[in-house]
Design a protein around this motif. Structure first.
Motif, PDB file in Angstrom:
ATOM      1  N   LEU A   8       0.831  -1.210   0.000  1.00 42.87           N
ATOM      2  CA  LEU A   8       0.000   0.000   0.000  1.00 42.87           C
ATOM      3  C   LEU A   8       0.862   1.255   0.000  1.00 42.87           C
ATOM      4  N   ARG A   9       1.957   1.216   0.737  1.00 46.83           N
ATOM      5  CA  ARG A   9       2.849   2.382   0.802  1.00 46.83           C
ATOM      6  C   ARG A   9       3.493   2.653  -0.554  1.00 46.83           C
ATOM      7  N   ARG A  10       3.954   1.603  -1.233  1.00 47.83           N
ATOM      8  CA  ARG A  10       4.553   1.786  -2.559  1.00 47.83           C
ATOM      9  C   ARG A  10       3.547   2.389  -3.533  1.00 47.83           C
ATOM     10  N   LEU A  11       2.322   1.858  -3.516  1.00 40.11           N
ATOM     11  CA  LEU A  11       1.295   2.379  -4.420  1.00 40.11           C
ATOM     12  C   LEU A  11       0.981   3.832  -4.089  1.00 40.11           C
ATOM     13  N   ARG A  12       0.897   4.123  -2.803  1.00 43.71           N
ATOM     14  CA  ARG A  12       0.614   5.494  -2.370  1.00 43.71           C
ATOM     15  C   ARG A  12       1.722   6.447  -2.793  1.00 43.71           C
ATOM     16  N   LEU A  13       2.971   6.019  -2.640  1.00 44.33           N
ATOM     17  CA  LEU A  13       4.093   6.900  -2.954  1.00 44.33           C
ATOM     18  C   LEU A  13       4.238   7.181  -4.448  1.00 44.33           C
ATOM     19  N   VAL A  14       3.762   6.287  -5.297  1.00 42.16           N
ATOM     20  CA  VAL A  14       3.881   6.531  -6.733  1.00 42.16           C
ATOM     21  C   VAL A  14       2.635   7.230  -7.296  1.00 42.16           C
ATOM     22  N   SER A  15       1.529   7.230  -6.559  1.00 45.78           N
ATOM     23  CA  SER A  15       0.282   7.783  -7.105  1.00 45.78           C
ATOM     24  C   SER A  15       0.336   9.297  -7.312  1.00 45.78           C
ATOM     25  N   ALA A  16       0.872  10.048  -6.365  1.00 37.08           N
ATOM     26  CA  ALA A  16       0.935  11.510  -6.526  1.00 37.08           C
ATOM     27  C   ALA A  16       1.911  11.920  -7.631  1.00 37.08           C
ATOM     28  N   PRO A  17       3.137  11.374  -7.687  1.00 37.62           N
ATOM     29  CA  PRO A  17       4.021  11.731  -8.805  1.00 37.62           C
ATOM     30  C   PRO A  17       3.438  11.349 -10.169  1.00 37.62           C
ATOM     31  N   GLU A  18       2.711  10.233 -10.221  1.00 41.20           N
ATOM     32  CA  GLU A  18       2.078   9.834 -11.480  1.00 41.20           C
ATOM     33  C   GLU A  18       1.035  10.861 -11.886  1.00 41.20           C
ATOM     34  N   ALA A  19       0.264  11.362 -10.929  1.00 42.07           N
ATOM     35  CA  ALA A  19      -0.747  12.379 -11.226  1.00 42.07           C
ATOM     36  C   ALA A  19      -0.096  13.680 -11.685  1.00 42.07           C
ATOM     37  N   VAL A  20       0.981  14.078 -11.025  1.00 41.78           N
ATOM     38  CA  VAL A  20       1.699  15.302 -11.415  1.00 41.78           C
ATOM     39  C   VAL A  20       2.255  15.159 -12.827  1.00 41.78           C
ATOM     40  N   SER A  21       2.841  13.999 -13.123  1.00 37.53           N
ATOM     41  CA  SER A  21       3.414  13.797 -14.455  1.00 37.53           C
ATOM     42  C   SER A  21       2.332  13.827 -15.526  1.00 37.53           C
ATOM     43  N   PHE A  22       1.149  13.320 -15.210  1.00 39.11           N
ATOM     44  CA  PHE A  22       0.037  13.351 -16.162  1.00 39.11           C
ATOM     45  C   PHE A  22      -0.379  14.801 -16.440  1.00 39.11           C
ATOM     46  N   LEU A  23      -0.498  15.588 -15.384  1.00 45.74           N
ATOM     47  CA  LEU A  23      -0.869  16.994 -15.570  1.00 45.74           C
ATOM     48  C   LEU A  23       0.205  17.746 -16.362  1.00 45.74           C
ATOM     49  N   LEU A  24       1.473  17.489 -16.056  1.00 41.95           N
ATOM     50  CA  LEU A  24       2.554  18.141 -16.801  1.00 41.95           C
ATOM     51  C   LEU A  24       2.561  17.702 -18.262  1.00 41.95           C
ATOM     52  N   LEU A  25       2.249  16.445 -18.513  1.00 45.85           N
ATOM     53  CA  LEU A  25       2.171  15.973 -19.895  1.00 45.85           C
ATOM     54  C   LEU A  25       1.057  16.684 -20.651  1.00 45.85           C
ATOM     55  N   LEU A  26      -0.062  16.902 -19.989  1.00 45.18           N
ATOM     56  CA  LEU A  26      -1.157  17.646 -20.631  1.00 45.18           C
ATOM     57  C   LEU A  26      -0.731  19.080 -20.944  1.00 45.18           C
ATOM     58  N   VAL A  27      -0.037  19.719 -20.016  1.00 49.06           N
ATOM     59  CA  VAL A  27       0.457  21.083 -20.237  1.00 49.06           C
ATOM     60  C   VAL A  27       1.450  21.097 -21.399  1.00 49.06           C
ATOM     61  N   CYS A  28       2.350  20.132 -21.417  1.00 49.02           N
ATOM     62  CA  CYS A  28       3.338  20.061 -22.502  1.00 49.02           C
ATOM     63  C   CYS A  28       2.665  19.841 -23.848  1.00 49.02           C
ATOM     64  N   SER A  29       1.588  19.057 -23.869  1.00 51.41           N
ATOM     65  CA  SER A  29       0.860  18.828 -25.115  1.00 51.41           C
ATOM     66  C   SER A  29       0.244  20.118 -25.639  1.00 51.41           C
ATOM     67  N   VAL A  30      -0.309  20.920 -24.733  1.00 54.63           N
ATOM     68  CA  VAL A  30      -0.887  22.207 -25.141  1.00 54.63           C
ATOM     69  C   VAL A  30       0.217  23.141 -25.626  1.00 54.63           C
ATOM     70  N   LEU A  31       1.318  23.195 -24.899  1.00 50.22           N
ATOM     71  CA  LEU A  31       2.431  24.063 -25.298  1.00 50.22           C
ATOM     72  C   LEU A  31       3.025  23.648 -26.641  1.00 50.22           C
TER      73      LEU A  31
END
Length: 116
Positions: A9-32
């Motif tokens: 559970l800890r491993r999944l929790r620790l990767v979930s927030a960075p994965e969400a941030v990377s997804f949002l940054l990827l969306l921003v990069c796609s628009v840019l």
């Protein structure tokens, strides 16, 4: 909750927030990429891809160890494909892990009280 389940559970929790941030940054990069000359999609796409694969691997491990119902497992997977879902998954996973630790401590205390 045993240590391996808590670790999953800890491993999944620790990767979930960075994965969400990377997804949002990827969306921003796609628009840019489409509105400017800036193109960071290949780099951000690779980073997000690695984090997503880690999330899925850790999700499978957590599902196997926690014996979640199909609905709970599906919820955590759906949260991984939503742009901000990882943040919600992180909070739910933290709460679930804390509840598991509290329950394990209560069982251990009850066992000690019965032996005495």
């Amino acid at each position: 909750m045993d240590i391996k389940t808590a670790s999953a559970l800890r491993r999944l929790r620790l990767v979930s927030a960075p994965e969400a941030v990377s997804f949002l940054l990827l969306l921003v990069c796609s628009v840019l990429k489409r509105t400017t000359e800036f193109n960071a999609v290949p780099v951000m796409g690779a980073i997000h891809g690695i984090l997503f694969v880690l999330y899925v691997l850790f999700w499978l491990d957590a599902w196997n160890r926690t014996k979640w119902s199909f609905g709970t497992a599906a919820l955590y997977f759906v949260l991984s494909v939503l742009p901000t879902g990882g943040f919600f998954a992180e909070r739910r996973l933290k709460r679930e892990a804390e509840d598991g630790v509290i329950a394990a401590r209560a069982r251990a205390a009850k066992g000690e009280a019965v032996e005495a």
